[in-house]
Scaffold this active site. Structure first.
Site, PDB file in Angstrom:
ATOM      1  CB  THR A   4      29.767 -23.948  34.004  1.00 24.07           C
ATOM      2  OG1 THR A   4      28.438 -23.797  33.530  1.00 24.07           O
ATOM      3  CG2 THR A   4      30.684 -23.109  33.142  1.00 24.07           C
TER       4      THR A   4
ATOM      5  CB  THR B  21      29.085 -21.767  37.319  1.00 29.31           C
ATOM      6  OG1 THR B  21      28.199 -22.895  37.358  1.00 29.31           O
ATOM      7  CG2 THR B  21      29.464 -21.403  38.740  1.00 29.31           C
TER       8      THR B  21
ATOM      9  NE  ARG C 232      20.974 -21.997  27.375  1.00 27.39           N
ATOM     10  CZ  ARG C 232      21.878 -22.132  28.333  1.00 27.39           C
ATOM     11  NH1 ARG C 232      22.892 -22.956  28.178  1.00 27.39           N
ATOM     12  NH2 ARG C 232      21.769 -21.439  29.454  1.00 27.39           N
TER      13      ARG C 232
ATOM     14  N   GLY D 285      24.464 -20.371  26.189  1.00 29.28           N
ATOM     15  CA  GLY D 285      24.431 -19.763  27.514  1.00 29.28           C
ATOM     16  C   GLY D 285      25.475 -18.674  27.665  1.00 29.28           C
ATOM     17  CG  ASP D 286      26.777 -17.659  31.660  1.00 31.94           C
ATOM     18  OD1 ASP D 286      26.251 -18.782  31.608  1.00 31.94           O
ATOM     19  OD2 ASP D 286      27.572 -17.331  32.547  1.00 31.94           O
TER      20      ASP D 286
ATOM     21  N   GLY E 241      22.384 -19.423  32.725  1.00 29.52           N
ATOM     22  CA  GLY E 241      23.060 -18.569  31.758  1.00 29.52           C
ATOM     23  C   GLY E 241      22.279 -17.389  31.251  1.00 29.52           C
TER      24      GLY E 241
END
Length: 315
Positions: free
Chosen positions: A182, A233, A210, A212-213, A236
């Protein structure tokens, strides 16, 4: 005039030190330094924190070494799907995109969402349609092709295994590391305004759409002038469950912790309690920076108007 500061990251986890060649290490550090120089120049000239972090992220997205923009990994379908988010701590305005394809710089699209839509979060085709409407630069699939990323995906595409950037722990023959790919930037400008941004290509061989954060405001990205700007980073799913970025702000606002103290609580206590590996970068309104991680390393750096700064990979 406030002390102004920029902090950046290019992912946590990192290539194991024994596998890192001097040439590759130099290339990563040079990439980080170039991005930091671009963003810090904006702050030096009196520019806003928002413009500084956007300039920083664009450089990282254009660098094939980092899993964002041009360097994004392959999904289960053999495509690149990218996420990005940006937030203005002065107004609490934010923009996010997820699952976008062929967008050269997803952070620019996220910024357009923040500034020129009535929304915060756009996904997939809708985000792509908005990119075309706003004149965001697009690139063909070939622009995002990397032989290394392709080989990485080919090694696991026929399995249900997914990989956080470089490898999965069971794929030691591919590369013995675990890097969470990230990129992120946070800044405090001369007016004391804070901003944060994060961009990612996600996970190799990911499926089911999917997310992630990184593009989720409060999980992977958050900024508030009252407290801090944070970009995360790591794994996630755990950062989403911990609402990690916003939790740092809450600890500062409600418990009176410093930026460094709050980040250490979240990274070394709350995340580790749920097996969350990774890290985060942060700045506060006084121009203090913190770079905290619980993995072996994190591609990171910061630069402040008081002359302090660094770029590093390992602890």
């Amino acid at each position: 005039m406030s002390r102004y500061t920029l902090a950046i990251h290019g992912g946590a986890g990192t290539i194991l030190k024994e596998d890192m060649t001097p040439e590759l290490e130099e290339a990563y550090l040079k990439g980080l330094q170039q991005a930091m120089n671009a963003g810090f120049a904006v702050l030096e000239q009196g520019g806003s924190a928002i413009n500084a972090i956007k300039a920083t992220i664009v450089i990282l997205e254009d660098n094939m070494l980092f899993n964002a923009g041009r360097g994004s990994v392959f999904t289960k379908k053999g495509l690149q799907e990218m996420d990005a988010a940006i937030m203005d701590g002065r107004t609490l305005d934010a923009g996010s995109v997820t699952g976008v394809r062929n967008v050269r710089n997803p952070i620019e699209l996220a910024t357009e969402v923040m500034l020129n839509s009535n929304h915060v979060f756009l996904s997939g085709k809708g985000a792509s349609d908005f990119a075309i409407k706003q004149g965001i630069k697009l690139e063909p699939d070939e622009y995002f092709f990397s032989q290394f990323r392709y080989d990485q995906w080919k090694a696991i595409r026929d399995s249900d295994t997914y990989s956080l950037d470089h490898t999965h722990q069971r794929l030691e023959e591919l590369m013995r590391d675990k890097k969470f790919g990230t990129v992120g930037a946070v800044a405090c400008d001369q007016q004391g305004n804070i901003a944060a941004a994060t961009s990612t290509g996600g996970m190799t061989n990911k499926k089911y759409g999917r997310i992630g954060d990184s593009p989720i405001i409060g999980a992977g990205t958050y900024a508030n002038n009252l407290t801090c700007g944070i970009s995360c980073t790591g794994h996630g799913e755990m950062f989403i469950r911990a609402v990690a970025a916003h939790d740092v702000s809450c600890l500062m606002e409600y418990k009176g912790l410093t930026l460094q103290e709050a980040m250490e609580v979240v990274v070394h206590e709350k995340l580790m309690a749920i097996d969350g590996e990774g890290g985060m970068i942060g700045v506060d309104g006084q121009g203090n920076a913190a770079l905290v991680f619980n993995s072996q390393g994190m591609y990171r750096g910061y630069k402040s108007s008081d002359g302090s700064g660094m770029v590093a990979i390992y602890k």
